[in-house]
Design a protein around this motif. Structure first.
Motif, PDB file in Angstrom:
ATOM      1  N   LEU A   1      28.153  16.802  -5.896  1.00 42.18           N
ATOM      2  CA  LEU A   1      27.425  17.766  -5.660  1.00 42.18           C
ATOM      3  C   LEU A   1      27.665  18.729  -7.135  1.00 42.18           C
ATOM      4  O   LEU A   1      28.691  18.793  -7.729  1.00 42.18           O
ATOM      5  CB  LEU A   1      28.171  18.694  -4.730  1.00 42.18           C
ATOM      6  CG  LEU A   1      28.134  18.148  -3.289  1.00 42.18           C
ATOM      7  CD1 LEU A   1      28.960  18.977  -2.278  1.00 42.18           C
ATOM      8  CD2 LEU A   1      26.565  18.320  -2.836  1.00 42.18           C
ATOM      9  N   GLY A   2      26.588  19.448  -7.389  1.00 45.02           N
ATOM     10  CA  GLY A   2      26.639  20.304  -8.742  1.00 45.02           C
ATOM     11  C   GLY A   2      26.043  19.636  -9.836  1.00 45.02           C
ATOM     12  O   GLY A   2      25.851  20.404 -10.623  1.00 45.02           O
ATOM     13  N   GLY A   3      25.624  18.234  -9.809  1.00 46.59           N
ATOM     14  CA  GLY A   3      25.162  17.613 -11.060  1.00 46.59           C
ATOM     15  C   GLY A   3      23.834  18.332 -11.593  1.00 46.59           C
ATOM     16  O   GLY A   3      23.758  18.281 -12.610  1.00 46.59           O
TER      17      GLY A   3
ATOM     18  N   SER B   1      19.157  20.904  -0.771  1.00 41.91           N
ATOM     19  CA  SER B   1      18.109  21.209  -1.675  1.00 41.91           C
ATOM     20  C   SER B   1      18.445  22.736  -2.360  1.00 41.91           C
ATOM     21  O   SER B   1      18.056  23.125  -3.603  1.00 41.91           O
ATOM     22  CB  SER B   1      16.798  21.121  -0.934  1.00 41.91           C
ATOM     23  OG  SER B   1      16.714  21.936   0.242  1.00 41.91           O
ATOM     24  N   ASP B   2      19.042  23.818  -1.291  1.00 30.91           N
ATOM     25  CA  ASP B   2      19.061  24.788  -1.811  1.00 30.91           C
ATOM     26  C   ASP B   2      20.575  25.464  -2.086  1.00 30.91           C
ATOM     27  O   ASP B   2      20.753  26.319  -2.434  1.00 30.91           O
ATOM     28  CB  ASP B   2      18.596  25.848  -0.472  1.00 30.91           C
ATOM     29  CG  ASP B   2      17.127  25.876  -0.388  1.00 30.91           C
ATOM     30  OD1 ASP B   2      16.064  25.575  -1.242  1.00 30.91           O
ATOM     31  OD2 ASP B   2      16.810  25.784   0.747  1.00 30.91           O
ATOM     32  N   GLY B   3      21.390  24.332  -2.099  1.00 31.33           N
ATOM     33  CA  GLY B   3      22.880  24.798  -2.467  1.00 31.33           C
ATOM     34  C   GLY B   3      23.718  24.367  -1.045  1.00 31.33           C
ATOM     35  O   GLY B   3      23.208  24.610   0.075  1.00 31.33           O
ATOM     36  N   LEU B   4      24.783  23.698  -1.239  1.00 37.38           N
ATOM     37  CA  LEU B   4      25.779  23.081  -0.042  1.00 37.38           C
ATOM     38  C   LEU B   4      25.724  24.488   0.894  1.00 37.38           C
ATOM     39  O   LEU B   4      25.759  24.319   1.985  1.00 37.38           O
ATOM     40  CB  LEU B   4      26.797  22.709  -0.598  1.00 37.38           C
ATOM     41  CG  LEU B   4      27.923  22.490   0.606  1.00 37.38           C
ATOM     42  CD1 LEU B   4      27.665  21.190   1.314  1.00 37.38           C
ATOM     43  CD2 LEU B   4      29.238  22.234  -0.218  1.00 37.38           C
ATOM     44  N   SER B   5      26.304  25.548   0.414  1.00 37.28           N
ATOM     45  CA  SER B   5      26.572  26.547   1.149  1.00 37.28           C
ATOM     46  C   SER B   5      25.443  27.133   1.773  1.00 37.28           C
ATOM     47  O   SER B   5      25.486  27.309   3.235  1.00 37.28           O
ATOM     48  CB  SER B   5      27.093  27.699   0.141  1.00 37.28           C
ATOM     49  OG  SER B   5      26.341  28.208  -0.710  1.00 37.28           O
ATOM     50  N   THR B   6      24.173  27.373   1.333  1.00 35.96           N
ATOM     51  CA  THR B   6      23.209  27.756   1.957  1.00 35.96           C
ATOM     52  C   THR B   6      22.579  26.582   3.092  1.00 35.96           C
ATOM     53  O   THR B   6      22.284  27.124   4.082  1.00 35.96           O
ATOM     54  CB  THR B   6      22.089  28.207   1.073  1.00 35.96           C
ATOM     55  OG1 THR B   6      22.340  29.372   0.240  1.00 35.96           O
ATOM     56  CG2 THR B   6      20.683  28.540   1.585  1.00 35.96           C
ATOM     57  N   ASP B   7      22.530  25.420   2.718  1.00 38.56           N
ATOM     58  CA  ASP B   7      22.043  24.439   3.643  1.00 38.56           C
ATOM     59  C   ASP B   7      22.987  24.195   4.915  1.00 38.56           C
ATOM     60  O   ASP B   7      22.687  23.981   6.009  1.00 38.56           O
ATOM     61  CB  ASP B   7      21.696  23.206   2.689  1.00 38.56           C
ATOM     62  CG  ASP B   7      20.528  23.472   1.790  1.00 38.56           C
ATOM     63  OD1 ASP B   7      19.692  23.813   2.399  1.00 38.56           O
ATOM     64  OD2 ASP B   7      20.800  22.793   0.712  1.00 38.56           O
ATOM     65  N   LEU B   8      24.322  24.144   4.321  1.00 42.12           N
ATOM     66  CA  LEU B   8      25.187  24.383   5.513  1.00 42.12           C
ATOM     67  C   LEU B   8      25.075  25.394   6.375  1.00 42.12           C
ATOM     68  O   LEU B   8      25.257  25.241   7.648  1.00 42.12           O
ATOM     69  CB  LEU B   8      26.730  24.075   4.852  1.00 42.12           C
ATOM     70  CG  LEU B   8      28.075  24.136   5.955  1.00 42.12           C
ATOM     71  CD1 LEU B   8      27.635  22.882   6.908  1.00 42.12           C
ATOM     72  CD2 LEU B   8      29.122  24.007   5.147  1.00 42.12           C
ATOM     73  N   ALA B   9      24.732  26.835   6.078  1.00 37.04           N
ATOM     74  CA  ALA B   9      24.643  27.777   6.850  1.00 37.04           C
ATOM     75  C   ALA B   9      23.304  27.454   7.856  1.00 37.04           C
ATOM     76  O   ALA B   9      23.210  27.858   8.851  1.00 37.04           O
ATOM     77  CB  ALA B   9      24.313  29.086   5.912  1.00 37.04           C
ATOM     78  N   HIS B  10      22.223  26.949   7.224  1.00 34.50           N
ATOM     79  CA  HIS B  10      21.254  26.579   8.106  1.00 34.50           C
ATOM     80  C   HIS B  10      21.576  25.451   9.294  1.00 34.50           C
ATOM     81  O   HIS B  10      21.241  25.683  10.405  1.00 34.50           O
ATOM     82  CB  HIS B  10      19.956  25.832   7.206  1.00 34.50           C
ATOM     83  CG  HIS B  10      19.503  26.745   6.197  1.00 34.50           C
ATOM     84  ND1 HIS B  10      18.951  28.001   6.196  1.00 34.50           N
ATOM     85  CD2 HIS B  10      19.050  26.225   4.848  1.00 34.50           C
ATOM     86  CE1 HIS B  10      18.566  28.529   5.185  1.00 34.50           C
ATOM     87  NE2 HIS B  10      18.663  27.398   4.343  1.00 34.50           N
ATOM     88  N   LEU B  11      22.307  24.566   8.827  1.00 32.86           N
ATOM     89  CA  LEU B  11      22.666  23.455   9.918  1.00 32.86           C
ATOM     90  C   LEU B  11      23.538  24.276  10.844  1.00 32.86           C
ATOM     91  O   LEU B  11      23.475  24.076  11.970  1.00 32.86           O
ATOM     92  CB  LEU B  11      23.449  22.368   9.228  1.00 32.86           C
ATOM     93  CG  LEU B  11      23.587  21.237   9.956  1.00 32.86           C
ATOM     94  CD1 LEU B  11      23.691  19.872   9.210  1.00 32.86           C
ATOM     95  CD2 LEU B  11      25.226  21.536  10.718  1.00 32.86           C
ATOM     96  N   CYS B  12      24.395  25.010  10.556  1.00 28.89           N
ATOM     97  CA  CYS B  12      25.355  25.811  11.725  1.00 28.89           C
ATOM     98  C   CYS B  12      24.504  26.854  12.191  1.00 28.89           C
ATOM     99  O   CYS B  12      24.962  26.580  13.616  1.00 28.89           O
ATOM    100  CB  CYS B  12      26.311  26.662  10.655  1.00 28.89           C
ATOM    101  SG  CYS B  12      27.620  25.524   9.949  1.00 28.89           S
ATOM    102  N   ALA B  13      23.480  27.303  11.875  1.00 33.83           N
ATOM    103  CA  ALA B  13      22.904  28.127  12.740  1.00 33.83           C
ATOM    104  C   ALA B  13      21.902  27.585  13.755  1.00 33.83           C
ATOM    105  O   ALA B  13      21.652  28.031  14.757  1.00 33.83           O
ATOM    106  CB  ALA B  13      21.784  29.077  11.430  1.00 33.83           C
ATOM    107  N   GLU B  14      21.308  26.323  13.309  1.00 33.66           N
ATOM    108  CA  GLU B  14      20.488  25.494  14.179  1.00 33.66           C
ATOM    109  C   GLU B  14      21.430  24.834  15.494  1.00 33.66           C
ATOM    110  O   GLU B  14      21.006  24.782  16.588  1.00 33.66           O
ATOM    111  CB  GLU B  14      19.678  24.626  13.468  1.00 33.66           C
ATOM    112  CG  GLU B  14      18.718  25.029  12.692  1.00 33.66           C
ATOM    113  CD  GLU B  14      17.726  25.980  13.693  1.00 33.66           C
ATOM    114  OE1 GLU B  14      17.285  25.416  14.546  1.00 33.66           O
ATOM    115  OE2 GLU B  14      17.271  26.881  13.091  1.00 33.66           O
TER     116      GLU B  14
ATOM    117  N   ALA C   1      28.812  23.292  -7.439  1.00 36.81           N
ATOM    118  CA  ALA C   1      28.864  22.260  -6.356  1.00 36.81           C
ATOM    119  C   ALA C   1      28.629  22.951  -5.003  1.00 36.81           C
ATOM    120  O   ALA C   1      27.949  22.461  -4.235  1.00 36.81           O
ATOM    121  CB  ALA C   1      30.332  21.527  -6.364  1.00 36.81           C
ATOM    122  N   LEU C   2      29.036  24.202  -4.920  1.00 40.10           N
ATOM    123  CA  LEU C   2      28.790  24.907  -3.789  1.00 40.10           C
ATOM    124  C   LEU C   2      27.488  25.638  -3.493  1.00 40.10           C
ATOM    125  O   LEU C   2      26.918  25.519  -2.525  1.00 40.10           O
ATOM    126  CB  LEU C   2      29.904  26.205  -3.638  1.00 40.10           C
ATOM    127  CG  LEU C   2      31.459  25.408  -3.382  1.00 40.10           C
ATOM    128  CD1 LEU C   2      32.312  26.872  -3.457  1.00 40.10           C
ATOM    129  CD2 LEU C   2      31.537  24.965  -1.975  1.00 40.10           C
TER     130      LEU C   2
END
Length: 318
Positions: A172-174, A221-234, A257-258
């Motif tokens: 992540l973060g590359g 695609s939008d960053g680990l923190s934001t995409d993880l938030a999407h997954l958690c919300a769904e 990376a985050l």
């Protein structure tokens, strides 16, 4: 004095059609470029997947930073990554491309198509249609990807439950780190010409292998923190991320990376009873946390200290 060459839309379409004809030919495409619509055949027992992504000059890329081959590659990779996140197999792509008149006969425009079609061949995707237009405001590339997955087997964001284990592929973060390097000097391209930002690798083979193994999945695609938030919300649950477990790219910081985005890795969950291999289709897989009851994202460090993980990745209009 030599007359300035004039090119109309039909000539541009003919050139694209000829180039596409030398590429991959999916058995799902019964009729491609040349008619008002393409005709696709979805494999028996499969459901159709459709995704679309815009690539805008000045927002997603800059011509003084990004070579045409990279922009073409990235345009298609964005859509392929969505198909991968659903555990799907790509069938066909459709490109709508707007260009300034003065860009049509440049090397940059030629390399754009070369980059897109090279990735299409590698992924077994047929360029089956699209549209072209003149636009003085810059380059706009809109990609539509179609794919398929066995009926009822497509991965979704909504299947995780409290107790599931959280994993991520690759590093992540590359992408964020390499974009920062590009911003320092155009000459920096030589240092990152095969890197995660300019030429990301959609995890198609991994996504297919996750069918029946993962309970939920999303691409980063939008960053680990934001995409993880999407997954958690769904999935209607929260998560606890183990900070020390994160596979941070060698060139990146923890912050990149985050929150950096455009890594196009797969973030997924699996039941704790499922044995997830350390590598799938040659790509490393790392356990990075656990899904928990309630909503919210938290991180825990090696000493057990917990902090709130804010979703600070990319979000348009914010």
């Amino acid at each position: 004095m030599k007359a300035k060459r004039q090119t109309g839309e039909l000539e541009i379409i003919a050139a694209i059609r000829a180039a596409a004809g030398r590429g991959a030919r999916s058995s799902a495409v019964r009729l491609g470029i040349g008619d008002d619509c393409a005709i696709l055949r979805v494999p028996r027992g499969h459901e159709l997947l459709v995704t679309t992504d815009l690539s805008l000059e000045g927002r997603h890329f800059r011509r003084d930073w990004h070579p045409g081959r990279s922009v073409g590659h990235r345009t298609l990779a964005r859509g392929l990554s969505d198909i991968a996140a659903m555990g799907g197999e790509p069938l066909a792509c459709f490109l709508s491309l707007a260009l300034p008149r003065e860009l049509v006969h440049t090397r940059w425009a030629t390399e754009f198509m070369e980059g897109l079609l090279a990735l299409a061949r590698e992924s077994g995707v047929t360029l089956a249609g699209g549209d072209t237009a003149e636009f003085a405001g810059g380059v706009i590339a809109d990609i539509v990807l179609t794919g398929s997955a066995p009926a009822g087997k497509a991965l979704r964001r909504s299947g995780a439950k409290a107790g599931d284990i959280l994993y991520v592929t690759g590093a992540l973060g590359g992408s964020a780190a390499e974009l920062a390097l590009l911003g320092q000097s155009p000459k920096s391209f030589a240092k990152v010409s095969a890197g995660a930002h300019l030429f990301p690798e959609p995890r198609l083979a991994v996504g297919k292998r996750l069918r029946g193994l993962a309970t939920a999945c999303i691409d980063v695609s939008d960053g680990l923190s934001t995409d993880l938030a999407h997954l958690c919300a769904e999935s209607k649950c929260g998560t606890l991320v183990e900070m020390d477990a994160l596979p941070v790219h060698a060139a990146a910081t923890l912050e990149q990376a985050l929150h950096g985005g455009e890594d196009y890795e797969l973030l997924f969950t699996a039941r704790p009873s499922v044995k997830v291999p350390k590598a799938i289709a040659g790509v490393a897989v790392t356990r990075i946390g656990t899904m928990v009851a309630g909503l919210g994202l938290k991180m825990v460090d090696g000493l057990g200290k917990k902090t709130v993980l804010m979703a600070k990745g990319w979000e348009h209009f914010k």
